[in-house]
Design an enzyme around this catalytic site. Sequence first.
Site, PDB file in Angstrom:
ATOM      1  N   CYS A  39      -2.325   8.817   2.886  1.00  0.00           N
ATOM      2  CA  CYS A  39      -2.222   8.364   1.491  1.00  0.00           C
ATOM      3  C   CYS A  39      -3.533   8.566   0.739  1.00  0.00           C
ATOM      4  CB  CYS A  39      -1.826   6.894   1.441  1.00  0.00           C
ATOM      5  SG  CYS A  39      -0.186   6.550   2.101  1.00  0.00           S
ATOM      6  N   GLU A  48       0.887  -1.173   0.000  1.00  0.00           N
ATOM      7  CA  GLU A  48       0.000   0.000   0.000  1.00  0.00           C
ATOM      8  C   GLU A  48       0.911   1.204   0.000  1.00  0.00           C
ATOM      9  OE1 GLU A  48      -1.334   3.076   0.726  1.00  0.00           O
ATOM     10  OE2 GLU A  48      -2.370   2.659   2.603  1.00  0.00           O
ATOM     11  N   GLU A  70       3.049  13.205  -5.008  1.00  0.00           N
ATOM     12  CA  GLU A  70       2.215  13.082  -3.819  1.00  0.00           C
ATOM     13  C   GLU A  70       2.585  14.200  -2.848  1.00  0.00           C
ATOM     14  OE1 GLU A  70       0.715   9.833  -0.551  1.00  0.00           O
ATOM     15  OE2 GLU A  70       2.750   9.636  -1.319  1.00  0.00           O
TER      16      GLU A  70
END
Length: 453
Positions: free
Chosen positions: A261, A227, A358
């Site tokens: 996330c 993940e 990100e």
Amino acid sequence: MLNPISPATGQPLQSYATLTREEMAAQITLAHQAYSPWRTCSLDARASVLKRVAAQLRAEKATLAQLMTDEMGKPVKEAGPEVEKAAWCCDHYAEYAATYLQDDQVESDAGNSYVHYQPLGVLLGVLPWNAPLWIAFRFLAPALMAGNTCVMKHDPHVPGCAQAIAQIFSNAGAPENIVVNLPIENALVSEAIAHPHVQAVSFTGSAKAGGIVAAMAAAHIKHAVLELGGSDPCIVLADADQEIAADVAVLSRIINAGQSCIAAKRILVEQPIYDAFVDKLTQRLAKLKVGDPNDPATDIGPIAREDLRTHLHRQVTESVMQGATCVLGGELPSGDGFYYPVTLLTDAQPAMTAMQEEVFGPVMVVCPVRDAEHALQVANASEYGLGAGVWTRDSATALHLAKQLETGQVAINGIVKTDPRLPSGGIKKSGYGRELGEQGIKAFINAKQIWVR
């Protein structure tokens, strides 16, 4: 030694001794020795242990929450609920594991043929700092209920949380060494993966580190679930309920100081409502309080580490230089701790840094789009594919977008979140495999075909 630093003050916290190579191997062996008796326990017996662990988590909630606040800066009003969510995960798998793992009958040329689900053995969890309790238990609870034992290599910045998690199992009267803490330097992770008793690896972290872990696991022919990062799009179309959409977009973006996330990171707003929606976002973001995570009034605590704050500010600065408008924040503060102001960047374009990378912090990036299809094109123009949000009153359009978005999960008119009842994970550079739900407990099992004449 593991030497965590308080993100709120920049000062050292308690240090923790690390294991040598030999001590690490001995700890993994303890988990291996615990595996055989644990796998032969009935599901009811395992469930009883997990329920006791859940009760112990709730009993020690205040202490566990404070550890998270101290070590990674999570505001106290978020830390307690994270402990509750970890307990919920234990309760969920205690209740539903028997259903998830029941044999699947399959028609074939046999008199009887079916798939029987069995554990793999010792699992290694390589865990991150941003949700020290929740991410640990979304790995531990399903893995343990499936009959595996777990070795936990937590992030070096939250060693107190890791030690406390292992102690929770002891305090709850769980069988010894079904969960073993592994306080090691990152340099030893490759040897932990290679250890012959370790059968699989669960990793949560950055895409770069995930690629390294994946390569190590593959080299030793071991299962892995990854993940990794996300740059989640939140599509807001002209017919959306703007008030609710703005509330949820802001909440999703600032939870855990934006260090999540699955946070809404790229807000893609249809042109006819763009200016009005930016105003709503601005009003909401401007009201948020950045400050001491121990203050119940604080909405946003510090960034977990100084290097992460520096990286975040680079992304903001580059995006402004590339043409984004900084409506709020954007200035690196002085003073103690690793704080960063709530920042709003508007008029973003797909090629800008904050749209491509990100962004891990309280920075919201808003991009105008022409229509639903343009929004879909921009949303999918990312190397990540974790989660996405869609806001529209048109159910047909919403479902069309949900099916075409290149992500592992989509929330329509709601917040993207993790839930023990539903699978979570990503595609592309956001990783592979699934955690949680039925898919999560089956991530680390042997799906054994049994054929009877």
